[in-house]
Each structure stands twice: as structure tokens, then as C-alpha cells.
Scaffold this active site. Structure first.
Site, mmCIF file in Angstrom:
data_model
loop_
_atom_site.group_PDB
_atom_site.id
_atom_site.type_symbol
_atom_site.label_atom_id
_atom_site.label_comp_id
_atom_site.label_asym_id
_atom_site.label_seq_id
_atom_site.Cartn_x
_atom_site.Cartn_y
_atom_site.Cartn_z
ATOM 1 N N CYS A 54 0.956 1.702 1.094
ATOM 2 C CA CYS A 54 2.404 1.236 1.364
ATOM 3 C C CYS A 54 2.788 2.019 2.697
ATOM 4 O O CYS A 54 3.719 1.435 3.183
ATOM 5 C CB CYS A 54 3.111 1.648 0.154
ATOM 6 S SG CYS A 54 2.613 1.137 -1.444
ATOM 7 N N CYS A 61 0.532 -7.451 -1.848
ATOM 8 C CA CYS A 61 1.710 -7.624 -2.837
ATOM 9 C C CYS A 61 2.991 -8.201 -2.215
ATOM 10 O O CYS A 61 3.827 -8.200 -3.009
ATOM 11 C CB CYS A 61 2.328 -5.877 -2.695
ATOM 12 S SG CYS A 61 2.511 -5.159 -1.104
#
Ligand code: FES
Length: 139
Positions: free
Chosen positions: A102, A33
Site C-alpha cells: 500500500c 485492490c
């Protein structure tokens, strides 16, 4: 889809910023990402007396970074080393499954900063602690 606690930390993240001349500094990124997180530690007598972070990342990365700083401030290095991304997400009342990876940035950011501290001060690096610049895309 995010818990109230996650939203609170996204809107009002704790301990954002940097520490000049940190005793430990870590930077980790997720290559998929492109999100990046930095951790700055001030350490005295084996205690994390101050901690700051900067994240260029999604809401889950911000919330987990913010929460982990609250969890380890005032703790010993050994206690900080034992904090996992699962404990951090639990403290935030969970994350959606697809955002769990994350939280690895927060955990690995702390570990990278601790590695930096041990190696910079010529202290024995605890087993399993590595200099970590990137994390796995998903965990
Ligand atoms: Fe990159 Fe969350 S999407 S850390």
C-alpha cells in the site's frame, strides 16, 4: 496491528484535498485492490511549497500518503525524488508485511506528480522517472 503513528495519520490525515492548477499532478492505482491516489504539487524555485492528496484507499494507503506529504513539503524536487516507500513506512514506525504494498502508492504518486511537473515544463525528466498509472499488486 497498526502502530500509533499509523493510526494517528488514519484518523487525522495531513494535507488532504486538492490544489487548483497544480504544477504537478499524479494519479496512481493498484489494480488488485482498486485503490487510487492523487497527488497535487505546487512548486516554486525547485521547492515543493504545497502538497495535497486524495486517496480512495485503505488505512495504510491513507497513512502513507499523509506521511509522505509531510516528509516532502518544503523539500527540493531532488530530495522528494529520493524518498522511498521504505522511508515513509519507517517514519510511521512500520506497517504489517501484508500492507507494505500500500505504501508504494504514496511513493509512486509523488513520482508521477514530479514526472508531470518536469514534462509539462519541458524540463529534462530525471533518469528512471516514469509516468506511472498503476503499481504492482504487491511489492
Ligand atoms: Fe489497496 Fe492498501 S489495500 S492500497
Amino acid at each position: 496491528m497498526y502502530s500509533e503513528k499509523v493510526m494517528d495519520h488514519v484518523r487525522n490525515p495531513r494535507n488532504v484535498g486538492e490544489i487548483k492548477d497544480p504544477d504537478g499532478y499524479g494519479m496512481v492505482g493498484n489494480p488488485c485492490c482498486g485503490d487510487v491516489m492523487e497527488m497535487f504539487l505546487k512548486i516554486e524555485n525547485n521547492i515543493i511549497v504545497d502538497i495535497k492528496f486524495r486517496t480512495f484507499g485503505c488505512g495504510a494507503a491513507i497513512a502513507t500518503s499523509s506521511m509522505v506529504t509531510e516528509m516532502i513539503k518544503g523539500k527540493t524536487l531532488e530530495e522528494a525524488l529520493n524518498v522511498t516507500n521504505k522511508q515513509v513506512t519507517k517514519a510511521l514506525d512500520g506497517l504489517p508485511e501484508q500492507k507494505m504494498h500500500c505504501s508504494v502508492l504514496a511513493e509512486q504518486g509523488i513520482r508521477a506528480a514530479l514526472y508531470d511537473y518536469y514534462s509539462k515544463h519541458n524540463l529534462p525528466v530525471p533518469e528512471g522517472l516514469k509516468q506511472s498509472k498503476t503499481v504492482k499488486c504487491a511489492d
